[in-house]
Design a protein around this motif. Structure first.
Motif, PDB file in Angstrom:
ATOM      1  N   ARG A   1       0.840  -1.189   0.000  1.00  0.00           N
ATOM      2  CA  ARG A   1       0.000   0.000   0.000  1.00  0.00           C
ATOM      3  C   ARG A   1       0.875   1.238   0.000  1.00  0.00           C
ATOM      4  O   ARG A   1       1.921   1.246   0.641  1.00  0.00           O
ATOM      5  CB  ARG A   1      -0.815  -0.009   1.268  1.00  0.00           C
ATOM      6  N   GLY A   2       0.456   2.239  -0.722  1.00  0.00           N
ATOM      7  CA  GLY A   2       1.104   3.546  -0.609  1.00  0.00           C
ATOM      8  C   GLY A   2       2.560   3.573  -1.032  1.00  0.00           C
ATOM      9  O   GLY A   2       3.257   2.573  -0.920  1.00  0.00           O
ATOM     10  N   PRO A   3       3.006   4.716  -1.518  1.00  0.00           N
ATOM     11  CA  PRO A   3       4.396   4.849  -1.921  1.00  0.00           C
ATOM     12  C   PRO A   3       5.319   4.955  -0.718  1.00  0.00           C
ATOM     13  O   PRO A   3       4.884   5.268   0.380  1.00  0.00           O
ATOM     14  CB  PRO A   3       4.403   6.157  -2.708  1.00  0.00           C
ATOM     15  N   GLY A   4       6.574   4.678  -0.943  1.00  0.00           N
ATOM     16  CA  GLY A   4       7.559   4.842   0.113  1.00  0.00           C
ATOM     17  C   GLY A   4       7.337   3.899   1.258  1.00  0.00           C
ATOM     18  O   GLY A   4       7.642   4.203   2.405  1.00  0.00           O
ATOM     19  N   ALA A   5       6.778   2.737   0.965  1.00  0.00           N
ATOM     20  CA  ALA A   5       6.453   1.803   2.031  1.00  0.00           C
ATOM     21  C   ALA A   5       7.717   1.159   2.554  1.00  0.00           C
ATOM     22  O   ALA A   5       7.938  -0.030   2.441  1.00  0.00           O
ATOM     23  CB  ALA A   5       5.487   0.743   1.514  1.00  0.00           C
TER      24      ALA A   5
ATOM     25  N   ARG B   1       3.440  -2.825   9.976  1.00  0.00           N
ATOM     26  CA  ARG B   1       2.522  -2.098  10.851  1.00  0.00           C
ATOM     27  C   ARG B   1       1.303  -1.579  10.099  1.00  0.00           C
ATOM     28  O   ARG B   1       1.308  -1.433   8.900  1.00  0.00           O
ATOM     29  CB  ARG B   1       3.263  -0.915  11.470  1.00  0.00           C
TER      30      ARG B   1
ATOM     31  N   GLU C   1      -2.613   3.229   8.448  1.00  0.00           N
ATOM     32  CA  GLU C   1      -3.670   4.237   8.340  1.00  0.00           C
ATOM     33  C   GLU C   1      -3.190   5.600   8.811  1.00  0.00           C
ATOM     34  O   GLU C   1      -3.621   6.623   8.326  1.00  0.00           O
ATOM     35  CB  GLU C   1      -4.864   3.867   9.215  1.00  0.00           C
ATOM     36  N   GLN C   2      -2.309   5.581   9.794  1.00  0.00           N
ATOM     37  CA  GLN C   2      -1.964   6.856  10.397  1.00  0.00           C
ATOM     38  C   GLN C   2      -0.815   7.543   9.688  1.00  0.00           C
ATOM     39  O   GLN C   2      -0.447   8.639  10.029  1.00  0.00           O
ATOM     40  CB  GLN C   2      -1.671   6.687  11.889  1.00  0.00           C
ATOM     41  N   ARG C   3      -0.247   6.903   8.688  1.00  0.00           N
ATOM     42  CA  ARG C   3       0.909   7.526   8.049  1.00  0.00           C
ATOM     43  C   ARG C   3       0.499   8.719   7.193  1.00  0.00           C
ATOM     44  O   ARG C   3      -0.485   8.704   6.482  1.00  0.00           O
ATOM     45  CB  ARG C   3       1.628   6.511   7.165  1.00  0.00           C
ATOM     46  N   VAL C   4       1.303   9.758   7.274  1.00  0.00           N
ATOM     47  CA  VAL C   4       1.040  10.956   6.486  1.00  0.00           C
ATOM     48  C   VAL C   4       1.886  10.881   5.221  1.00  0.00           C
ATOM     49  O   VAL C   4       3.077  10.611   5.273  1.00  0.00           O
ATOM     50  CB  VAL C   4       1.420  12.217   7.291  1.00  0.00           C
TER      51      VAL C   4
ATOM     52  N   LEU D   1       3.659  12.692   2.365  1.00  0.00           N
ATOM     53  CA  LEU D   1       4.127  14.036   2.022  1.00  0.00           C
ATOM     54  C   LEU D   1       3.903  14.371   0.563  1.00  0.00           C
ATOM     55  O   LEU D   1       4.047  15.506   0.152  1.00  0.00           O
ATOM     56  CB  LEU D   1       5.623  14.198   2.355  1.00  0.00           C
TER      57      LEU D   1
END
Lengths: 492, 231
Positions: free
Chosen positions: B199-203, B209, B212-215, B217
């Protein structure tokens, strides 16, 4: 592989604090030969993060006077089986600073691509500690409304106060344009509280709310600086997502950014040696000759160091406590779609605490509460970072703040303090400076929020190292390295 | 029957490389990722990490392979290197006994620093320099030509690996022998429970973990980010 002595280094960077590490990042795409050393056997210097084991050896070093800016360090543990997890389950930060969304540090981490390896978490609400007037009642925490929506919905203040607060928030958002500037400039060096009283008729309580948002350690911040900080706070709100103005790097704050920056330096070819310092330097020669504590003697064109001498005894006292509760009520997101915050800030205004001897606090105490999402403690625990300006009673007041906070958040049971670390960190008025081929970074200022002025000296050091090769537009602006995550590819 | 319409679940796994300098850590990865080999490769510069997928019958594992970037040379790897690594490749050169000693040191370091469930593979590289015909099956039978440079016996390394519960392989990054097998074995050894869908870049923390709480940038700030990177 070439030995260290066979290379003519372009620069030797000594110390892996945030500034030196950012310099390594800035040089990571130059073809300069960089040797990056640190007398400590850990990354991060005064911005490090420690496991409990590392805390203990650090405290020992401080006690023997070997940690320049730190004093009076001590550790206290509950006896017996306390529910404390294994030492590596903790990562206690020496620099648990929050970073405003508008900070240049974040835009530099993005433009240099280093952000990909840092996990940023949202900083949630700011609250004020209110002692109870009736000793049989618990003290309380009151959330500071800091957006218009907040002000509308809060029940903590009167309708009249709401109007005043709203007017002020609107004012700050545009405080640099003409009519607003005319209103505050006559007060520029006067305390912010005075300005709030005169121009906005704010009562003591509202003034405290506003001053808390500035995170000013002595509470006496002037109008110019105060407005600038509040403007930064308000204009940061929502920048990276709804409901938060500041971020916190997971796993120990600035320590993580130092580590990621050093790795970027290494990927760019810099050589890393922890546990190695400079034993002697001869800068009368060109190139400079350095004798390292590892026994190597090396030659380098430039040297970048950290000045770690305090200029006087002023500074901050800090108490770091691990407590046996996830403190869930502090980490609620207040706006729909907002990420769950991992950090909450609580201010204990001057006068809200007193020592057992009856001495009242003269300066605010700030508390940064970190949930286990920060990776600094295991699940179902939290880490509390209390900070106040150093005064003779500071240690006692921090203890008092800890007890009062635990009483304020107690449900059926009062959370237990499992572990605590206390220390004093000195400030220094020294400035970063270049002299010839040597650059000295000023010691980091202990503050609650990251101060962008730190970045200027990194830029200055970069210019000194690169000299004529420095291309301004390319400062910390890099393309992704091959193999870095491609945003689109992740989903395929 | 095998190829049904639904895509297989995909998970990313952070894999760290460890081992003495010049044992062929980067060469193994280059062979795995690009099916390429460079003679006299310079010490690693310039690769932060590489990614490569590994297709298993029931799922796809996307390896995020972190190179030491030379920080192991003076024992200066940062905690962030080990953090959330779900797999590690500890490499030694089977023509160099000291490199196995060093490898054992790294295994101990991983046991101390890394997550408890980490899958570790011990890999003896440079099999092409021995008389075991790399890629063939005749063990030492016809190896008359050239010197046998092997200094670490298979038995010695293997029994150590068994004691410590490590996967064990002998490889040649040069010929490609056994390289893919190492990564496939690691992929198979990672417990399903520790995997999360990518999920999401820069993982960078891969899967360990909740995220959900990751911001992000690169999120709301710049919705047009895809149009060019020179922001």
């Amino acid at each position: 592989m070439e030995s260290l002595a066979d290379t003519l280094w372009d620069v030797v960077i000594c110390g892996t604090g945030l500034q030196q590490s950012l310099l390594a990042l800035a040089l990571s795409r130059s073809d300069k030969k960089v040797l990056h050393i640190d007398p400590n056997d850990f990354y991060g210097d005064a911005e490090a993060a420690f496991s409990l084991q590392e805390v203990e050896s650090w405290v020992e070093k401080v006690q023997t006077g070997k940690e320049g800016l730190f004093r009076a360090a001590s550790v206290e543990k509950l006896e017996g089986d306390t529910g404390l997890s294994f030492p590596r389950a903790y990562s206690l930060a020496l620099a648990p600073q929050l970073i405003h969304a508008r900070s240049t540090l974040l835009s530099q981490l993005v433009s240099s691509r280093a952000y990909r390896q840092v996990e940023f978490l949202a900083v949630g609400s700011f609250s004020i500690f209110k002692p109870s007037s009736d000793p049989s009642q618990s003290p309380t925490l009151v959330r500071i409304p800091s957006t218009r929506e907040d002000v509308f919905s809060t029940t903590a203040i009167s309708a009249k106060a709401k109007r005043g607060l709203m007017k002020f928030l609107k004012f700050v958002l545009d405080y640099e344009s003409t009519p607003q500037a005319e209103a505050w400039q006559p007060h520029t060096d006067a305390p912010l509280t005075e300005f709030l009283l005169k121009e906005f008729k704010m009562d003591k309580e509202l003034q405290t709310y506003i001053v808390t948002l500035t995170l000013s350690l002595d509470g006496g911040i002037n109008t110019r600086d105060g407005l600038a900080v509040i403007h930064r706070h308000l204009s940061s709100m929502g920048l990276y997502g709804p409901g938060f103005a500041a971020l916190y790097p997971k796993w120990g704050g600035l320590s993580e950014i130092a580590q990621v920056s050093c790795r970027a330096g290494a990927v760019g070819g810099a050589v890393y040696m922890l546990g190695t310092g400079v034993k002697a330097m001869n800068d009368q020669e060109d190139p400079i000759v350095l004798e390292l504590t590892s026994g190597d003697t090396i030659k380098t064109r430039k040297v970048v160091r950290a000045n770690e001498s305090a200029t006087d005894e002023s500074g901050i006292n800090r108490l770091v406590a691990v407590v046996s509760s996830p403190l869930k009520s502090l980490f609620q997101s207040t706006v729909e779609g907002a990420p769950t915050p991992a950090v909450a800030v609580v201010a204990f205004p001057a006068g809200s605490l007193s020592t057992a001897a009856g001495e009242a606090s003269q300066s605010p105490v700030y508390l940064s509460v970190h949930s286990s999402d920060t990776g600094e403690c295991p699940a179902n625990q939290s880490v509390l970072y209390f900070t106040t300006i150093s005064k003779p009673a500071s240690q006692d007041l921090l203890q008092e703040a800890l007890d009062s906070f635990l009483a304020a958040v107690a449900g059926d049971t009062v959370p237990q303090c499992l572990y605590q670390l206390q220390y004093k960190q000195l400030r220094s008025s020294a400035q970063s400076q270049a002299s010839g081929s040597i650059f000295d970074f000023a010691p980091p200022r202990p503050a609650l929020a990251f101060d962008d002025s730190t970045l200027q000296s990194v830029h200055d050091a970069w210019k000194m190292v690169l000299g004529d090769d420095a291309i301004e537009e390319e400062y910390l602006t890099f393309a992704d390295r091959e193999g870095a995550m491609d945003d689109d590819e992740v989903y395929d | 029957m095998a190829d049904s319409g639904a895509p297989k679940p995909s998970s990313s796994v952070k894999l760290v490389l460890l081992g003495e300098a010049a044992v062929g850590k980067s060469s193994l990865v280059l062979r795995f990722v690009n099916n390429d080999f460079q003679e006299n490769k310079e010490p690693t510069i310039g690769a932060a990490f590489l990614t490569q997928k590994c297709n298993l019958p029931t799922r796809t594992i996307k390896f995020e392979i972190w190179d030491t970037a030379g920080q192991e040379r003076f024992a200066s790897l940062a905690p962030m290197y080990y953090r959330n690594a779900q797999a590690a490749l500890v490499v030694y050169d089977l023509t160099k006994p000291t490199s196995l000693i060093k490898a054992k040191h790294w295994v101990a370091e991983l046991q101390r620093q890394a997550s408890p469930g980490i899958v570790i593979a011990l890999v003896g590289n440079k099999l092409d320099l021995t008389n075991d015909s790399a890629g063939g099956d005749g063990e030492g039978a016809g190896g008359g030509d050239g010197e046998d440079a092997r200094k670490v016996t298979t038995e010695e390394a293997k029994s150590y690996a068994e004691e410590e519960g490590l996967l064990f392989f002998e490889t040649s990054a040069k010929t490609g022998y056994n390289v893919t097998e190492v990564f496939t074995a690691i992929a198979n050894a990672i417990p399903e429970t520790s995997l999360k869908t990518a999920r999401g870049p820069g993982a960078s923390s891969a899967a360990a973990r909740t995220e959900e709480q990751r911001v992000n940038l690169n999120g709301p700030r710049d919705p047009n980010a895809k149009e060019g990177c020179a922001c």
